[in-house]
Write a protein that holds these residues in place. Structure first.
Motif: not given
Length: 211
Positions: A32-33, A36, A39, A120, A122-124, A126, A128-129, A147
């Motif tokens: 994730v780091e 992110w 992007y 993605y 995991r990004l959601h 958090l 962020k997605a 994102l």
């Protein structure tokens, strides 16, 4: 093409590094780091199953400015007739799974690997997605995800099970957030998005929106 150090999260500066094909770097991971951070620099991962992770920042960049969205007469009728309804972030995992598995003409397989899918998701989780879902008669028939970078939305993939579903979802989204997002990043050219008003801009111009 720049090899990434697996022990640190860094990329070559895309405003200074201009590979002809837009391929900035390879390697690293899909944490994730790292995603992110990529992007934030205007860089995104895109590779086929079995390949090493490839990171891109194409020049020119394919984007849509919300004020330039094109809505055809037939699509205006779709909205007037209320054929579809829309939600956001109600079933992100289902949307990305459909994007991964939907058949696309002239395309073999998918670039959304299982590792990419989980990253993605995991990004959601958090925040962020985000996803947009398109419904007809209670069934999920289209949608897309991407994102949220604040003033820029980076679209990743979309799907449609019935005609006009993904177009309707995209138009709904652009109209709703026309004053939040300065630009919607479409990454690389597609005829589908060009018909909705997306166009090429200089990479440096796109990077300026991320500052």
């Amino acid at each position: 093409m720049y090899p990434l150090n697996p022990n640190e999260i860094s990329f070559p500066d895309p405003s200074l590094y201009h590979p002809q094909d837009g391929l900035i770097a390879y390697g690293g991971d899909l944490s994730v780091e790292r995603i992110w951070f990529a992007y934030q620099q205007g860089i995104f991962p895109w590779f086929n199953p079995g390949q090493e992770i490839l990171w891109w920042c194409p020049d020119p960049r394919f984007v849509l400015f919300p004020s330039e969205i094109k809505v055809s007469k037939s699509m205006r009728k779709v909205f007037k007739d209320g054929i579809f309804s829309f939600t956001e972030n109600q079933c992100f995992e289902e949307v990305i799974r459909h994007c991964k598995n939907i058949y696309r003409e002239h395309q073999e397989g998918t670039w959304i690997t299982s590792e990419m899918e989980q990253a993605y998701i995991r990004l959601h989780r958090l925040g962020k997605a985000k996803s947009v879902e398109v419904w007809r008669e209670g069934k999920l028939v289209g949608g897309f995800y991407g994102l949220d970078m604040g003033s820029v939305f980076c679209g990743e993939s979309m799907f449609a099970k019935v005609s006009n579903a993904s177009k309707a979802g995209f138009i709904y989204f652009v109209h709703k957030y026309q004053y939040q997002y300065r630009v919607i990043d479409c990454q690389v050219y597609t005829e589908h998005l060009q018909s909705l008003g997306a166009r090429m801009i200089n990479k440096l111009e796109y990077l300026s929106f991320l500052q």
